[in-house]
Design an enzyme around this catalytic site. Structure first.
Site, PDB file in Angstrom:
ATOM      1  N   TYR A 109       0.951  -1.265   0.054  1.00  0.00           N
ATOM      2  CA  TYR A 109      -0.108  -0.001   0.035  1.00  0.00           C
ATOM      3  C   TYR A 109       0.839   1.076   0.098  1.00  0.00           C
ATOM      4  O   TYR A 109       2.062   1.188   0.367  1.00  0.00           O
ATOM      5  CB  TYR A 109      -0.908  -0.027   1.182  1.00  0.00           C
ATOM      6  CG  TYR A 109      -0.279   0.352   2.419  1.00  0.00           C
ATOM      7  CD1 TYR A 109      -0.276   1.611   2.997  1.00  0.00           C
ATOM      8  CD2 TYR A 109       0.322  -0.690   3.360  1.00  0.00           C
ATOM      9  CE1 TYR A 109       0.413   1.973   4.213  1.00  0.00           C
ATOM     10  CE2 TYR A 109       0.827  -0.442   4.661  1.00  0.00           C
ATOM     11  CZ  TYR A 109       1.031   0.897   4.888  1.00  0.00           C
ATOM     12  OH  TYR A 109       1.463   1.214   6.301  1.00  0.00           O
ATOM     13  N   CYS A 110       0.312   2.352  -0.442  1.00  0.00           N
ATOM     14  CA  CYS A 110       0.928   3.643  -0.461  1.00  0.00           C
ATOM     15  C   CYS A 110       0.181   4.811   0.023  1.00  0.00           C
ATOM     16  O   CYS A 110      -0.506   4.809   1.110  1.00  0.00           O
ATOM     17  CB  CYS A 110       1.785   3.673  -1.616  1.00  0.00           C
ATOM     18  SG  CYS A 110       0.819   3.700  -3.134  1.00  0.00           S
ATOM     19  N   ARG A 111       0.018   5.930  -0.895  1.00  0.00           N
ATOM     20  CA  ARG A 111      -0.613   7.090  -0.414  1.00  0.00           C
ATOM     21  C   ARG A 111      -2.140   7.024  -0.548  1.00  0.00           C
ATOM     22  O   ARG A 111      -2.722   7.827  -0.010  1.00  0.00           O
ATOM     23  CB  ARG A 111      -0.006   8.120  -1.280  1.00  0.00           C
ATOM     24  CG  ARG A 111       1.388   8.410  -0.837  1.00  0.00           C
ATOM     25  CD  ARG A 111       2.131   9.569  -1.723  1.00  0.00           C
ATOM     26  NE  ARG A 111       3.550   9.835  -1.197  1.00  0.00           N
ATOM     27  CZ  ARG A 111       4.528  10.179  -1.999  1.00  0.00           C
ATOM     28  NH1 ARG A 111       4.354  10.327  -3.212  1.00  0.00           N
ATOM     29  NH2 ARG A 111       5.448  10.422  -1.520  1.00  0.00           N
TER      30      ARG A 111
END
Length: 218
Positions: free
Chosen positions: A177-179
């Site tokens: 996952y990221c932003r």
């Protein structure tokens, strides 16, 4: 002032908030601010926009109640006014994706490699975390990870992933996952992991959406 005038005055303030979101640069800035408090200079570097441009957009969003600011020394720092800003953005995004064909086409093109088919939503991810069957991989920069992350997540920025594959536990599916939903870092990570024969999927949102939903964070 009668009730009709009062109502219109209230709507005027609502419209001012909506107007403050009416620029693509502001959405990009909010995506970064949602990861944790950032200085104007840091936001300028992250968006490749001039400091003066960033400052102007931030001031307009601050007047609309979307962000808050504080000064430390000669630097100005900005954070979200509260997590409801993320919920507001998510609601607008969903309306646009559901009702505007061009937006749907752009979203499909953005996820053009098909990795969206292997994305997991928050409910499914929470169930997998509770069962202990996955390893969470946060591929954002360390600064953003330190400001807050999903429980138990490992932090390996995507540009370091190739050299640090041995740090990943064997025998578990990796959920990157990221932003947020339009951050390509997690998709790049999933593609790299699959090329190495590692089972991997991505979270269909990001840290800010997870936190705004009231789910546990560290």
């Amino acid at each position: 002032m009668n009730r009709t005038e009062q109502k219109r005055s209230i709507y005027q303030h609502f419209a001012a908030v909506a107007k403050a979101l009416g620029h693509e640069y502001r959405w990009e800035l909010l995506e970064l601010i949602a990861q944790g408090e950032r200085s104007v200079e840091s936001l300028s570097q992250g968006t490749e926009l001039a400091v003066a441009t960033v400052s102007q957009h931030l001031q307009q969003m601050r007047r609309a109640g979307l962000v808050r600011s504080r000064k430390e020394g000669r630097f100005m720092y900005y954070g979200l006014a509260d997590d409801r800003v993320i919920s507001l953005m998510a609601g607008l995004r969903e309306v646009a994706e559901r009702n505007i064909a061009e937006v749907r086409q752009l979203v499909d093109s953005f996820h053009g490699d098909g990795s969206e088919l292997d994305a997991v939503d928050a409910d499914e991810l929470m169930a997998q975390i509770e069962s202990g069957g996955v390893t969470l991989l946060d591929v954002r920069p360390e600064q953003e990870y330190s400001a807050g992350h999903l429980p138990g997540a490992l932090n390996i920025p995507v540009e370091e992933l190739q050299e640090r594959l041995r740090e990943l536990p064997e025998g578990q599916t990796i959920v990157a996952y990221c932003r947020g939903p339009f951050c390509a870092l997690s998709e790049d990570a999933v593609q790299l992991l699959r090329e190495q024969g590692i089972a991997a999927v991505r979270f269909d949102s990001g840290y800010p959406e997870w936190k705004a939903s009231g789910l546990p964070v560290q």
